[in-house]
Structure formats: structure tokens, C-alpha cells
Design a protein around this motif. Structure first.
Motif, PDB file in Angstrom:
ATOM      1  N   SER A 254       0.822  -1.206   0.000  1.00 42.37           N
ATOM      2  CA  SER A 254       0.000   0.000   0.000  1.00 42.37           C
ATOM      3  C   SER A 254       0.857   1.258   0.000  1.00 42.37           C
ATOM      4  N   PHE A 255       0.324   2.315  -0.598  1.00 40.04           N
ATOM      5  CA  PHE A 255       1.044   3.571  -0.806  1.00 40.04           C
ATOM      6  C   PHE A 255       1.590   4.141   0.496  1.00 40.04           C
ATOM      7  N   TYR A 256       0.761   4.183   1.535  1.00 31.76           N
ATOM      8  CA  TYR A 256       1.137   4.917   2.746  1.00 31.76           C
ATOM      9  C   TYR A 256       1.742   4.030   3.814  1.00 31.76           C
ATOM     10  N   ASP A 257       1.046   2.954   4.180  1.00 32.98           N
ATOM     11  CA  ASP A 257       1.502   2.171   5.338  1.00 32.98           C
ATOM     12  C   ASP A 257       2.331   0.951   4.960  1.00 32.98           C
ATOM     13  N   GLN A 258       2.521   0.740   3.641  1.00 35.86           N
ATOM     14  CA  GLN A 258       3.402  -0.333   3.169  1.00 35.86           C
ATOM     15  C   GLN A 258       3.058  -1.697   3.759  1.00 35.86           C
ATOM     16  N   GLY A 259       1.763  -1.969   3.876  1.00 35.85           N
ATOM     17  CA  GLY A 259       1.320  -3.290   4.313  1.00 35.85           C
ATOM     18  C   GLY A 259       1.081  -3.437   5.800  1.00 35.85           C
ATOM     19  N   ALA A 260       1.061  -2.333   6.541  1.00 31.12           N
ATOM     20  CA  ALA A 260       0.894  -2.421   7.997  1.00 31.12           C
ATOM     21  C   ALA A 260      -0.453  -2.991   8.410  1.00 31.12           C
ATOM     22  N   THR A 261      -1.472  -2.882   7.541  1.00 27.66           N
ATOM     23  CA  THR A 261      -2.793  -3.431   7.869  1.00 27.66           C
ATOM     24  C   THR A 261      -3.181  -4.530   6.886  1.00 27.66           C
ATOM     25  N   ASP A 262      -2.201  -5.244   6.389  1.00 27.38           N
ATOM     26  CA  ASP A 262      -2.465  -6.319   5.432  1.00 27.38           C
ATOM     27  C   ASP A 262      -3.203  -7.483   6.088  1.00 27.38           C
ATOM     28  N   ALA A 263      -2.867  -7.800   7.325  1.00 31.53           N
ATOM     29  CA  ALA A 263      -3.532  -8.896   8.041  1.00 31.53           C
ATOM     30  C   ALA A 263      -4.968  -8.499   8.388  1.00 31.53           C
ATOM     31  N   LEU A 264      -5.881  -9.475   8.349  1.00 36.06           N
ATOM     32  CA  LEU A 264      -7.298  -9.182   8.572  1.00 36.06           C
ATOM     33  C   LEU A 264      -7.538  -8.526   9.927  1.00 36.06           C
ATOM     34  N   ASP A 265      -6.970  -9.079  10.995  1.00 36.09           N
ATOM     35  CA  ASP A 265      -7.241  -8.515  12.316  1.00 36.09           C
ATOM     36  C   ASP A 265      -6.709  -7.094  12.430  1.00 36.09           C
ATOM     37  N   LEU A 266      -5.573  -6.807  11.804  1.00 39.45           N
ATOM     38  CA  LEU A 266      -5.014  -5.458  11.855  1.00 39.45           C
ATOM     39  C   LEU A 266      -5.852  -4.486  11.030  1.00 39.45           C
TER      40      LEU A 266
END
Length: 293
Positions: free
Chosen positions: A36-48
Motif C-alpha cells: 500500500s502507498f502509505y503504510d506499506q502493508g501495515a494493515t495487510d492482516a485481517l485482524d489489523l
């Protein structure tokens, strides 16, 4: 220059009713993508992703925009994989009491997301695939029609415009007509000029400066300015996480030109800025009155 936009009145979108003559909706961005552009995958996991969405709601977001494939160039993402990213987030937020949109250009992803409880499809390709309009119309949902030029996930080097605002408005006018012809109700169409999408920084600045011309199309106008490169380049090679103040300044300027939906990463700060505009304009009362009483 300050503009007085055409009256839009009240619009029901999902579980929320907005008075777009007196209210600005804050849309929180939640992406389930590793790149992702901004968080670079920080919320890729479902729970996150779900936790980030609920945190944004607690911070005052009216709307959550869930993405499973970014607009920028990259390898194609299979429809099944994109749907598996976004649908569980939509299902988890079904009882949250906010508008839920899904950022996708794939009609079958949109169909699955709407069946799971999404209220809006945010199509950053501006209905490049007309079947998207059919899916949205069948569901009685709303659509965000965004200006862009590239085919999904493909580069578009060195875009050039004779008059970027005029060309964006012409594109949006044409695609809105397509949406209506395919059966989407006029009061369910939102437009987005697509800051930085196949545009240079000077183009995005011109769009912001002349946003009232987009607003004059008579549809609720969404601006997706948050932490974009035109902000960083305007301020001096700012990293994406050092663009908050510039992003909020751009959002405030856009609202004063008539924008009524702002799509953001930094929810709490943007909510405060938007609510302050509303208070200054007399659209809402202060939360409490104590000073010099």
C-alpha cells in the motif's frame, strides 16, 4: 478564492445521512495490501485491518474505504484474491454504523463486497469497465467516479494536459452520464478529480486551486489528497509520513472550494480540522461553551 458551491442537500449513504450543504464526511483509508502507498502493508492482516478501521471510527470517521489492490502499477491481482482481502473486512464492519466503501475496479470484487454489506464502490478508473456500473446499479449502491487515464495497474508515463481541470471535468461529465445510463440513481453518484492519478504535481495543485469547477458538476465531490506526492513535492521532498500538515491544509482549501468528502490516512487530525470548519461556518455548534461565560 472562496466559492459558494451549488446546494447538494441531504444524501443518505448506507446507514448515514449527510447534509452536504453543512457537513464534511471524513473517509478513513484501510488497505489490505502488502504494498500500500502509505503504510506499506501495515494493515495487510485481517485482524489489523479491522482494528485500524474500528480505531478510525473511534476517532470520528464517518466512512471507511477498504482496498485490496492499489491503483499504482504492479502485477495483476486475481479477482478471487482481491475479494478475499476486502470481503472479510466489510463483513466485520457490517454493524459499525458507518458508510463502508470498497476501492476496486473489478466488477466481480464489487459484486462480492456489496453482497457482504458495502454501501459504495470507489472506482479509481472512472468506470473504465462499464460492467461496474451495472453491478452498482443492480445493488442500488453508490459509486465514486474518479478521473484517471491508465488501465488498471499499468504505468502512464509523463501525462500531459492542455487544461487539466477542463479535461478532468469533461471526463467526469461523460462517466457520470454513463453511470446514469446504466441505471445508477443520480443521487448515488460522487465524483473525485483524482489528485496525482496520472497527473504531475502542478496538475494536482491546479485541480485543488480550481476545484470549484469540479464541484460545479453538481455532484458531491470527494478529494483524496492525503499524503500524496504533490503535497510532499510542494513542501520539499517530504517523506509520506511527514505530509500530515500539508495534507490537512490542502483538504481545508478543497472544502472551502466545495469538496464534501475527504479521504484520509490521518483520521483524528482531519476530523478536528473538518469539525472546526463546520463550527466557523456556523454549520454545527461547539461541543461546549465555557470560555468567559
Amino acid at each position: 478564492m472562496r466559492q459558494t458551491p451549488a446546494r447538494l442537500g441531504r444524501r443518505r449513504i448506507g446507514p448515514r445521512e449527510f447534509d452536504f450543504d453543512r457537513q464534511v464526511a471524513v473517509m478513513a483509508i484501510v488497505n489490505r495490501t502488502p504494498d500500500s502507498f502509505y503504510d506499506q502493508g501495515a494493515t495487510d492482516a485481517l485482524d489489523l485491518a479491522v482494528a485500524a478501521a474500528r480505531r478510525a471510527i473511534d476517532e470520528g470517521a464517518d466512512w471507511v474505504d477498504v482496498g485490496g489492490a492499489k491503483f499504482a502499477p504492479g502485477p495483476p491481482i486475481p479477482v478471487e484474491e482481491e475479494a478475499e482481502r476486502v470481503v472479510p473486512v466489510v463483513e466485520a464492519l457490517a454493524d459499525a454504523g458507518v458508510v463502508i466503501s470498497v476501492d476496486t475496479f473489478q466488477p466481480e470484487v464489487a459484486r462480492a463486497a456489496l453482497a457482504a454489506g458495502a454501501h459504495v464502490i470507489n472506482d479509481t478508473t472512472g468506470l473504465q469497465d462499464a460492467a461496474m456500473a451495472d453491478v452498482v446499479a443492480e445493488a442500488g449502491a453508490a459509486i465514486v467516479v474518479t478521473h484517471s487515464l491508465a488501465k488498471p495497474r499499468t504505468p502512464y508515463p509523463s501525462p500531459r494536459y492542455d487544461d487539466v481541470v477542463a479535461e478532468v471535468c469533461a471526463f467526469l461529465r461523460e462517466r457520470v452520464a454513463l453511470a446514469e445510463a446504466r441505471g445508477i440513481a443520480p443521487d448515488r453518484i460522487i465524483v473525485d478529480p483524482g489528485h496525482d492519478l496520472n497527473k504531475h504535481t502542478l496538475d494536482s495543485l491546479e485541480l485543488t486551486r480550481r476545484l470549484s469547477e469540479v464541484v460545479a458538476l453538481g455532484r458531491p465531490t470527494l478529494v483524496a489528497l492525503s499524503n500524496k506526492d504533490f503535497v510532499g513535492e510542494s513542501l520539499g521532498r517530504r517523506d509520506r509520513r511527514d505530509r500530515v500538515e500539508g495534507s490537512i491544509a490542502a483538504a481545508v482549501y478543497a472544502v472551502l472550494q466545495g469538496a464534501r468528502i475527504v479521504r484520509v490516512h490521518n483520521v483524528r487530525e482531519t476530523v478536528d480540522a473538518m469539525r472546526m470548519i463546520e463550527a466557523i461556518e456556523g454549520w454545527r455548534e461547539p461541543v461546549f461553551l465555557e470560555h468567559n461565560r
